[in-house]
Design a protein around this motif. Structure first.
Motif, PDB file in Angstrom:
ATOM      1  N   THR A  11     -18.663 -11.318  33.657  1.00  0.00           N
ATOM      2  CA  THR A  11     -18.527 -11.841  32.295  1.00  0.00           C
ATOM      3  C   THR A  11     -18.235 -10.685  31.352  1.00  0.00           C
ATOM      4  O   THR A  11     -18.905  -9.658  31.404  1.00  0.00           O
ATOM      5  N   TYR A  44     -13.528 -19.183  33.688  1.00  0.00           N
ATOM      6  CA  TYR A  44     -14.125 -19.774  32.487  1.00  0.00           C
ATOM      7  C   TYR A  44     -13.740 -18.951  31.271  1.00  0.00           C
ATOM      8  O   TYR A  44     -13.782 -17.720  31.313  1.00  0.00           O
ATOM      9  N   GLU A  46     -14.041 -18.907  26.831  1.00  0.00           N
ATOM     10  CA  GLU A  46     -14.441 -19.427  25.522  1.00  0.00           C
ATOM     11  C   GLU A  46     -13.614 -18.702  24.476  1.00  0.00           C
ATOM     12  O   GLU A  46     -13.347 -17.517  24.608  1.00  0.00           O
ATOM     13  N   LYS A  69     -24.260 -20.482  35.552  1.00  0.00           N
ATOM     14  CA  LYS A  69     -22.896 -20.045  35.259  1.00  0.00           C
ATOM     15  C   LYS A  69     -21.881 -20.978  35.919  1.00  0.00           C
ATOM     16  O   LYS A  69     -20.864 -21.328  35.324  1.00  0.00           O
ATOM     17  N   LEU A  72     -21.195 -24.007  33.916  1.00  0.00           N
ATOM     18  CA  LEU A  72     -20.214 -23.757  32.853  1.00  0.00           C
ATOM     19  C   LEU A  72     -18.799 -23.830  33.431  1.00  0.00           C
ATOM     20  O   LEU A  72     -17.904 -24.447  32.850  1.00  0.00           O
ATOM     21  N   VAL A  73     -18.612 -23.186  34.566  1.00  0.00           N
ATOM     22  CA  VAL A  73     -17.305 -23.181  35.225  1.00  0.00           C
ATOM     23  C   VAL A  73     -16.874 -24.608  35.558  1.00  0.00           C
ATOM     24  O   VAL A  73     -15.716 -24.985  35.356  1.00  0.00           O
ATOM     25  N   GLU A  75     -17.446 -27.281  34.023  1.00  0.00           N
ATOM     26  CA  GLU A  75     -16.979 -27.984  32.829  1.00  0.00           C
ATOM     27  C   GLU A  75     -15.482 -27.778  32.598  1.00  0.00           C
ATOM     28  O   GLU A  75     -14.839 -28.585  31.951  1.00  0.00           O
ATOM     29  N   GLN A  76     -14.945 -26.674  33.113  1.00  0.00           N
ATOM     30  CA  GLN A  76     -13.527 -26.351  32.915  1.00  0.00           C
ATOM     31  C   GLN A  76     -12.741 -26.392  34.227  1.00  0.00           C
ATOM     32  O   GLN A  76     -11.660 -25.833  34.325  1.00  0.00           O
ATOM     33  N   ARG A  77     -13.251 -27.090  35.226  1.00  0.00           N
ATOM     34  CA  ARG A  77     -12.636 -27.061  36.556  1.00  0.00           C
ATOM     35  C   ARG A  77     -11.193 -27.548  36.575  1.00  0.00           C
ATOM     36  O   ARG A  77     -10.428 -27.161  37.440  1.00  0.00           O
ATOM     37  N   TRP A  81      -6.543 -21.447  33.964  1.00  0.00           N
ATOM     38  CA  TRP A  81      -6.453 -20.370  32.977  1.00  0.00           C
ATOM     39  C   TRP A  81      -5.334 -19.389  33.307  1.00  0.00           C
ATOM     40  O   TRP A  81      -4.764 -18.786  32.407  1.00  0.00           O
TER      41      TRP A  81
END
Length: 87
Positions: A11, A44, A46, A69, A72-73, A75-77, A81
């Motif tokens: 991170t 991930y 933000e 963690k 969180l990942v 949520e954006q699978r 990116w």
């Protein structure tokens, strides 16, 4: 958040994601974390934080357990990116 070649999670913060990704992958000016391992996937992201709030959020994420963690990942699978940032 970046997954490394040995499946660890990194991170960090940046105001120029493509430039920072390149620094990590080339190994010259990237994070010490990537010495001896390489970044494999951007998992991930933000956005819309100023420097102060980004640093605080980074610290908060670093305190999370790996399982938190990964939530969180998850949520954006559906977000690719690498395509969004042309990495």
């Amino acid at each position: 958040m970046i997954e490394s070649s040995d499946h660890r999670l990194y991170t960090g913060i940046t105001n120029n994601l493509p430039k920072r990704w390149k620094a990590h992958t080339e190994g010259k000016t990237g994070a010490k974390f990537f010495r001896g391992r390489s970044p494999s996937q951007l998992l991930y992201v933000e956005t819309n934080h100023d420097r102060s709030s980004a640093s605080k959020r980074e610290a908060a994420i670093k305190q999370l357990k790996r399982s938190e963690k990964l939530l969180l990942v998850a949520e954006q699978r559906d977000q690719d990116w690498h395509q969004v940032y042309s990495l």
